[in-house]
Design a protein around this motif. Structure first.
Motif, PDB file in Angstrom:
ATOM      1  N   ASP A 135      -7.736   8.108  -2.057  1.00 44.32           N
ATOM      2  CA  ASP A 135      -8.398   7.367  -0.974  1.00 44.32           C
ATOM      3  C   ASP A 135      -7.657   6.075  -0.620  1.00 44.32           C
ATOM      4  O   ASP A 135      -7.862   5.522   0.470  1.00 44.32           O
ATOM      5  N   GLY A 136      -6.815   5.604  -1.522  1.00 46.67           N
ATOM      6  CA  GLY A 136      -6.080   4.378  -1.255  1.00 46.67           C
ATOM      7  C   GLY A 136      -4.763   4.599  -0.516  1.00 46.67           C
ATOM      8  O   GLY A 136      -4.041   3.634  -0.240  1.00 46.67           O
ATOM      9  N   ARG A 194      -0.315   9.581  -5.171  1.00 42.52           N
ATOM     10  CA  ARG A 194      -0.934   8.569  -6.044  1.00 42.52           C
ATOM     11  C   ARG A 194      -2.097   9.225  -6.785  1.00 42.52           C
ATOM     12  O   ARG A 194      -3.257   9.146  -6.373  1.00 42.52           O
ATOM     13  N   GLN A 234       0.828  -1.204   0.000  1.00 43.72           N
ATOM     14  CA  GLN A 234       0.000   0.000   0.000  1.00 43.72           C
ATOM     15  C   GLN A 234       0.865   1.258   0.000  1.00 43.72           C
ATOM     16  O   GLN A 234       2.029   1.251   0.392  1.00 43.72           O
ATOM     17  N   GLY A 276      -5.222  10.142  -8.738  1.00 45.21           N
ATOM     18  CA  GLY A 276      -6.391   9.367  -9.101  1.00 45.21           C
ATOM     19  C   GLY A 276      -6.824   8.340  -8.073  1.00 45.21           C
ATOM     20  O   GLY A 276      -7.877   7.726  -8.220  1.00 45.21           O
ATOM     21  N   ASN A 277      -6.009   8.147  -7.036  1.00 51.51           N
ATOM     22  CA  ASN A 277      -6.382   7.158  -6.012  1.00 51.51           C
ATOM     23  C   ASN A 277      -5.954   7.640  -4.629  1.00 51.51           C
ATOM     24  O   ASN A 277      -5.323   6.900  -3.870  1.00 51.51           O
ATOM     25  N   SER A 333      -2.069  13.154  -0.575  1.00 44.84           N
ATOM     26  CA  SER A 333      -2.348  11.789  -1.036  1.00 44.84           C
ATOM     27  C   SER A 333      -2.587  11.766  -2.544  1.00 44.84           C
ATOM     28  O   SER A 333      -2.123  10.859  -3.250  1.00 44.84           O
ATOM     29  N   GLU A 334      -3.300  12.757  -3.044  1.00 48.59           N
ATOM     30  CA  GLU A 334      -3.564  12.840  -4.479  1.00 48.59           C
ATOM     31  C   GLU A 334      -2.260  13.064  -5.248  1.00 48.59           C
ATOM     32  O   GLU A 334      -2.092  12.561  -6.357  1.00 48.59           O
ATOM     33  N   ARG A 368       2.988  -2.169 -10.268  1.00 44.76           N
ATOM     34  CA  ARG A 368       2.722  -1.052  -9.355  1.00 44.76           C
ATOM     35  C   ARG A 368       3.613  -1.189  -8.120  1.00 44.76           C
ATOM     36  O   ARG A 368       3.786  -2.276  -7.571  1.00 44.76           O
TER      37      ARG A 368
END
Length: 774
Positions: A218-219, A213, A48, A215-216, A209-210, A192
């Motif tokens: 929230d991950g 990563r 992650q 586009g993701n 965070s954006e 990845r």
């Protein structure tokens, strides 16, 4: 957070590899810090993306690398590697020292890679790519350009990408380059990779965070340390800066040892009083002093050194900025780190990031801080010993008031901005970076880099790897087609008969030059010339239009022409009153800072962390604020001039100034206020016209801007993409139009929520206080 002993009840500690556990014991740690404890379970399996945000010296490096190295040691696969990306060579050298002490016992190689590292060490890593590779974005770019065909093998066993000082990249062309490089690394690795961001200053975790990563967001798992609990003590001192014409020149002798070195100085200048006070309160301890320019760094370093010589004591004060040689910068760093005698560095932002310089007692800011985030980052250096407070001293210089003084000076802009920033700092707020920039300049570089890496690329390849799935999703297909055409016209690329894009004549020459690897250039200075006489030079990083007024040497000048090729601004002497202290060319101020400035001026209570001189200046400013009714009015007349008070930040105010110019109203952005060459009625009508403009009509709105070539490759962009990129980076046009709509003649009673004053009742209780000087 006080964690249990690491050898008994720590779940994070239990997951570390046994040799790493022994290293922790050998270091004498009795517990893992909170960020270290939380990072182990989320990082150890390499599955992650993670951001670790913690104060300076809170153990972020160990928080990342203890579980990362555990992963490398626990896997049975071929030896894995970690890519660590840093903004500074000096920080890489620091981290190499730090990680080598740990990794030596684990038999994991640590390789630093930058211009000062020998070729033999680099070749050794390329032959056996394992361990930790410490590299800058520029050196990583060079790897893609020069060794593109072999990178698949170099990165095939890569397990993590770690980005240090993440906040230093967000919102810049260099940050856009980094995003593109991380994506390209994953492409050549074939899978990845977990991305790990380390930072001490992040104003918006969602935005960070954006960035990490795209586009993701929230991950991305965010680990935010709460363990610093730093106690802050502050003193802001206020001084009056006499006009240049009134400064009396008198010989000032500071050294009895060198009679020939006597100089004529402006002894009425408060800089001498500030230097005296710094010498009095800082001697005997380690400190960082931040003036707002390199020339001021040199001036204060010289003055403080002279005072040491006069008293016959060893020099404790060392300059540190980017124009100095590496040896001179390292001399200052070693003096701070050695701990054998007291040392203070007078520096620019060069010592703001996480280079290890030991414990600092006091951080000094001369002039208004560039930002709250910068202030927070600098203060992370202070108060690191247990029980020690973080100490901040700020010295503010204001102009004397007289007939014709600007409203910005009457409202004591620099002092009030400083107070507002300290209040916001005490509340835990600091500016999030502006991450909405297109940075099309960097797209030019990345197109050329991919073509060089692959020995040629199709337009479809570039679109997919850089835009559709890459770091430039805001670039639309019609603009990309125009971009490729423009690159061809500039001979940066050519197309062969099969449709493959290759380096053109100019492109090949530029790609083969070492300067290609950097996505950015330093602010270029423009020379100011009046009637054929050079007045000096200034870095111009704000929108520049003809007839605009700028400040140099304490005088106001009007722009008559701009020669972008020669970097020359032709000016004439401007009429009007005394120029404001604010020069209109400094750091960009955020909306929230301006709103807090309004709250400071509307407040009636004494400020607990400023001296008597500063309080008197603040009282003057508050009296002006009340007398002009600025708590309710947004357009006022004062000193024969009309002022527009938006209480917005500089991105919106710069846009508002350009929009008003566009509808025919002559005005200048003086920071806190927009100075308007019209009466209130004409200003209100102009605002109504601005409110009816279309924010998307950039070609028309920005037609008068002279200096849109800001970033390194802007010269190669088609005009339509250049305008979009410039506006996304430098302006907030939508907010400016919204302000105009809400304050036009028909809607003058409507209130715009985003500029309501922040009169929080709890502010006073949260403010830091200051003990008397020793």
């Amino acid at each position: 957070m006080n964690l249990p002993p690491s050898h008994s009840e720590s779940s994070g500690f239990d997951q570390l590899e046994s040799r790493i556990q022994r290293w922790v014991w050998a270091e004498g740690w009795t517990s893992l810090r909170d960020a270290q404890e939380w990072a182990v379970p989320v990082l150890v399996d390499a599955d992650q993306d993670v951001i670790i945000a913690a104060a300076t010296a809170a153990g972020k490096t160990e928080a990342a690398f203890l579980p990362i190295l555990t992963n490398l040691l626990n896997r049975d696969d071929p030896p894995g590697s970690v890519l660590y990306i840093s903004p500074l060579k000096a920080l890489i050298n620091d981290q190499w020292d730090r990680l080598s002490r740990l990794c030596e016992q684990l038999e994991i190689p640590v390789v630093a890679w930058h211009g000062d590292i020998s070729s033999s060490k680099k070749h050794r890593f390329l032959k056996s790519p394992e361990g930790v590779l410490l590299i800058t974005p520029e050196s990583l770019e060079a790897l893609f350009v020069n060794r593109g065909s072999s990178l698949g093998g170099v990165f095939q066993h890569l397990r993590y990408i770690v980005v240090d000082e993440l906040h230093a990249f967000i919102g810049s062309e260099r940050g856009k380059q980094l995003q593109s490089l991380m994506h390209r690394v994953e492409l050549v690795a074939g899978h990845r990779l977990p991305r790990v961001g380390l930072s001490a200053t992040l104003g918006d975790m969602k935005m960070a965070s954006e960035f990490l990563r795209p586009g993701n967001a929230d991950g991305v798992t965010v680990i935010e340390s709460k363990s610093s609990n730093q106690t802050l003590q502050v003193q802001v001192r206020g001084y009056i800066q006499p006009p240049m014409s009134e400064l009396k020149k008198k010989p000032v002798k500071l050294s009895d040892q060198a009679e020939n070195e006597d100089e004529t100085e402006n002894e009425a200048s408060p800089d001498f009083a500030i230097a005296d006070h710094l010498y009095k309160v800082l001697r005997g301890s380690n400190n960082l002093i931040f003036p707002n320019s390199r020339s001021q760094v040199e001036w204060y370093a010289d003055q403080l050194r002279r005072r040491c010589e006069k008293d016959g004591v060893p020099n404790e004060f060392w300059p540190h900025h980017g124009s100095l040689s590496k040896d001179l910068r390292e001399q200052a760093e070693h003096a701070l780190k050695a701990g054998t005698q007291a040392a203070s560095a007078i520096c620019t932002t060069t010592l703001e990031l996480g280079i290890d310089i030991g414990s600092i007692k006091t951080v000094v800011q001369i002039g208004a801080p560039p930002s709250v985030a910068s202030l927070r980052q600098r203060l992370g250096r202070s108060g690191r010993r247990p029980g020690e407070k973080a100490t901040l001293r700020v010295y503010c210089k204001e102009s004397p008031l007289r007939d014709g003084s600007s409203l910005s000076d009457q409202l004591r802009q620099g002092l009030v901005q400083t107070i507002a920033m300290v209040r916001l700092l005490a509340k835990g707020w600091f500016e999030p970076p502006r991450a909405q920039g297109i940075h099309a300049s960097t797209l030019v570089q990345q197109c050329l880099s991919v073509i060089a890496q692959c020995g040629g690329a199709s337009a479809a390849d570039l679109w997919k790897s850089l835009i559709a799935e890459g770091a430039f999703p805001k670039v639309e297909k019609p603009d990309f087609v125009k971009l490729l055409k423009a690159l061809g016209e500039h001979e940066l690329i050519v197309q062969d008969s099969s449709g493959l894009l290759l380096p053109g004549t100019v492109g090949e020459r530029l790609i083969n030059h070492y300067e290609f690897y950097s996505a950015f250039t330093s602010d270029e200075e423009f020379r100011l010339v009046c009637d054929g006489r050079a007045l000096g030079s200034v870095p111009v990083s704000r929108p520049l239009t003809k007839d605009q007024r700028i400040i140099l040497g304490g005088r106001r000048w009007q722009v008559r022409d701009v020669d972008l090729q020669a970097k020359v601004i032709i000016v004439s002497a401007a009429r009007g009153g005394a120029p404001p202290q604010f020069d209109g060319l400094g750091a960009m101020v955020h909306d929230n800072v301006r709103q807090e400035m309004r709250a400071v001026l509307a407040d009636t209570l004494p400020c607990p962390f400023i001296d008597q001189g500063a309080q008197e200046l603040l009282d003057e400013a508050r009296k002006t604020f009340v007398s002009l009714g600025l708590g309710k009015r947004y357009i006022v007349e004062s000193g024969g001039k009309c002022y527009l008070m938006s209480w917005l930040g500089d991105h919106a105010n710069d846009a508002l100034r350009l929009l008003l110019n566009h509808v025919g109203l002559s005005c200048d952005n003086a920071g806190l206020a927009i100075e308007v060459d019209a009466d209130i009625g004409r200003t209100q009508m102009a605002l109504k016209e601005v409110g009816s403009l279309d924010a998307a009509d950039l070609d028309s709105i920005l037609s008068e801007v002279e200096n849109m070539l800001r970033e390194k490759w802007d010269w190669a962009l088609p005009q339509s993409l250049l305008i979009k990129s410039f506006a996304s980076i430098s302006l907030d046009i939508s907010t400016a139009i919204l302000f105009a709509q809400s304050h036009s003649v028909e809607n003058k009673r409507k209130k715009l929520r985003c500029i309501d004053p922040m009169l929080d009742a709890e502010n006073t209780a949260m403010l830091p206080r200051w003990a008397d000087d020793e």
